[in-house]
Design a protein around this motif. Structure first.
Motif, PDB file in Angstrom:
ATOM      1  N   LEU A  50     -14.395 -25.750  15.025  1.00  0.00           N
ATOM      2  CA  LEU A  50     -14.275 -24.451  15.665  1.00  0.00           C
ATOM      3  C   LEU A  50     -14.339 -23.404  14.550  1.00  0.00           C
ATOM      4  CD1 LEU A  50     -13.776 -23.229  18.444  1.00  0.00           C
ATOM      5  CD2 LEU A  50     -11.326 -23.494  18.034  1.00  0.00           C
ATOM      6  N   MET A  51     -15.244 -22.442  14.678  1.00  0.00           N
ATOM      7  CA  MET A  51     -15.478 -21.467  13.612  1.00  0.00           C
ATOM      8  C   MET A  51     -14.901 -20.101  13.978  1.00  0.00           C
ATOM      9  SD  MET A  51     -19.354 -22.566  12.598  1.00  0.00           S
ATOM     10  CE  MET A  51     -20.008 -22.019  14.155  1.00  0.00           C
ATOM     11  N   GLU A  52     -14.667 -19.299  12.946  1.00  0.00           N
ATOM     12  CA  GLU A  52     -14.154 -17.934  13.073  1.00  0.00           C
ATOM     13  C   GLU A  52     -12.822 -17.881  13.800  1.00  0.00           C
ATOM     14  OE1 GLU A  52     -16.863 -14.746  13.933  1.00  0.00           O
ATOM     15  OE2 GLU A  52     -18.563 -15.935  13.201  1.00  0.00           O
ATOM     16  N   VAL A  53     -11.901 -18.760  13.387  1.00  0.00           N
ATOM     17  CA  VAL A  53     -10.550 -18.806  13.954  1.00  0.00           C
ATOM     18  C   VAL A  53      -9.622 -18.027  13.028  1.00  0.00           C
ATOM     19  CG1 VAL A  53      -8.629 -20.323  14.568  1.00  0.00           C
ATOM     20  CG2 VAL A  53     -10.984 -21.036  15.036  1.00  0.00           C
ATOM     21  N   ASP A  54      -8.812 -17.176  13.603  1.00  0.00           N
ATOM     22  CA  ASP A  54      -7.917 -16.355  12.790  1.00  0.00           C
ATOM     23  C   ASP A  54      -6.649 -16.032  13.581  1.00  0.00           C
ATOM     24  OD1 ASP A  54      -7.046 -14.915  10.586  1.00  0.00           O
ATOM     25  OD2 ASP A  54      -8.859 -13.720  10.450  1.00  0.00           O
TER      26      ASP A  54
END
Length: 130
Positions: free
Chosen positions: A125-129
């Motif tokens: 899962l990308m761009e998790v913040d």
């Protein structure tokens, strides 16, 4: 037939021989079944931003303590953010787990990538913040 407390969620399973991403139905109140599905002992329920929208992610609270943790979510700089299997859903204003909508699933799918080891392709899962 769906039961009253069933929710639809996205399961990212990185620990299997063949890692998968699937849409699953779970009983939101059956934490033992969720732990079993995620293959964890102690769950952590966190709220994280994926891209620009917030979702609830159930993950392994002890994931980083494992012998060889498998990264399953990264931030915009590709830095590890979460490890192990993940269950993604939403929550109500009262903190109850809630189903993803079809639009949510398509939105999250835009943030799914893969990284490759010498043995397999692992969904991430990308761009998790925060």
């Amino acid at each position: 037939m769906p039961k009253k407390n069933d929710i639809k969620a996205l399961l990212i399973k990185v620990t299997d021989e063949e890692p998968t991403v699937s849409f699953v139905t779970v009983n939101r109140d059956d934490y033992k079944a969720i732990n079993d599905m995620l293959e964890i002992d102690i769950m952590d329920i966190v709220t994280r931003k994926i891209g620009e929208k917030y979702f609830t992610i159930i993950c392994d609270d002890e994931g980083l303590l494992k012998d060889s943790p498998i990264v399953s979510a990264v931030d915009k700089n590709a830095k590890a953010h979460l490890v192990g299997n993940l269950l993604i859903c939403k929550t109500t204003n009262y903190g109850n787990l809630k189903s993803l909508t079809e639009d949510d699933v398509y939105y999250i799918a835009d943030y799914l990538g893969r990284y490759y080891t010498d043995k397999k392709a692992i969904p991430v899962l990308m761009e998790v913040d925060y």
